[in-house]
Design an enzyme around this catalytic site. Sequence first.
Site, PDB file in Angstrom:
ATOM      1  N   ALA A 141       0.816  -1.217   0.000  1.00  0.00           N
ATOM      2  CA  ALA A 141       0.000   0.000   0.000  1.00  0.00           C
ATOM      3  C   ALA A 141       0.848   1.264   0.000  1.00  0.00           C
ATOM      4  CB  ALA A 141      -0.946  -0.014   1.201  1.00  0.00           C
ATOM      5  N   LYS A 192      -1.009 -16.689   0.120  1.00  0.00           N
ATOM      6  CA  LYS A 192       0.314 -16.063   0.278  1.00  0.00           C
ATOM      7  C   LYS A 192       0.430 -15.368   1.624  1.00  0.00           C
ATOM      8  CE  LYS A 192      -1.090 -11.712  -0.263  1.00  0.00           C
ATOM      9  NZ  LYS A 192      -0.876 -10.611   0.708  1.00  0.00           N
ATOM     10  N   ASP A 255       2.982 -12.013  -5.276  1.00  0.00           N
ATOM     11  CA  ASP A 255       2.547 -11.450  -4.000  1.00  0.00           C
ATOM     12  C   ASP A 255       3.249 -12.126  -2.827  1.00  0.00           C
ATOM     13  OD1 ASP A 255       1.170  -9.687  -2.453  1.00  0.00           O
ATOM     14  OD2 ASP A 255      -0.825 -10.417  -2.955  1.00  0.00           O
TER      15      ASP A 255
END
Length: 336
Positions: A141, A192, A255
């Site tokens: 983010a 993940k 990821d």
Amino acid sequence: MAIITVVGAGMMGSALCVPLVDAGHDVRLVGTHLDGDIIDSLRQSGTHPKLRLELPRAIRPFPIAELEQAMQGAEIIGVGVSSPGVGWAREQLAPYVRPEIPIAMITKGLEWNGSALSVLPDVLALPNGAAPAAIAGPCIAGELARRVETCVVLTGRDGAMLERIARAFATPYYHLFPSADVIGVETSAALKNAYAMGIAFATGLHERRGGQPGSVAMHNAESAVFAQAVLEMQHIVRVIGGDPGSVPGLAGVGDLDVTTNGGRTGRFGRFLGLGLARDEAIARMEGATLECLDILAVLEAALPTLEGERLPLLRHMIDVAIKGDPVNLPFQKFFR
């Protein structure tokens, strides 16, 4: 230009708003009942306290009490709540969804109903709404909010809706790649979060033995765990009906790498590798959302349906993170 309302003002939901305003949209960011401090800060100074960044003032923040106002005229809905909040979001959005309004989720997780696992777009789906699409892949983010080049997968069962979302969300630094494999992509994205924790055990073990970061550490062990994680993720995706070919892509391996090395799940795994007790490791995370614990609890319940004997790494991660056992990676059980 479109009116886009994003529900969930956490780090990822807020970061997603940056490319949306850069693409020229009218973006409304709605905080959940847990996001009051974030919305207050955004309204007062434009600063997101968890991202530690001033966001574009074109992002219009709303508390959940003003959801109706924020939804007026919405042409696309974004959902950025945590995985335990998907049911809550479903209830909140029910009055506003319609078949012609695309929904894009960035929430990652799985739900166990006692007999089967479901991906979160299927949990969110409402009879009077469009089939939700989902965004998955390597996206920290704090990097997206700072406009760092980012590639993600956009998955859904309605090709026309995917095209609308892709056109609306794309910017010169935010790149979306379509996939119709909703189960494979979303399962990879959820798994993940668990497996990144296990890969990061090696970093903590190295430090616990007095080692320092460098080219000689426990990279051999870390890589072996990474390889076993990919094999187990492919197995789980196959068992629940997805395409194992999605695992080596952005939503899985991509990821997995970024979450291990740059995400909060990797930090949590390092603390456990250092020998911290589970609750102490959680306390050291200072309130950060740990979706690895949510997904591990779900997978523990589902183990009998997943041929659990083929998942030695997953079993050990459950023992460490859920039951409080010490880290002792079962290498001799890998790659069978």
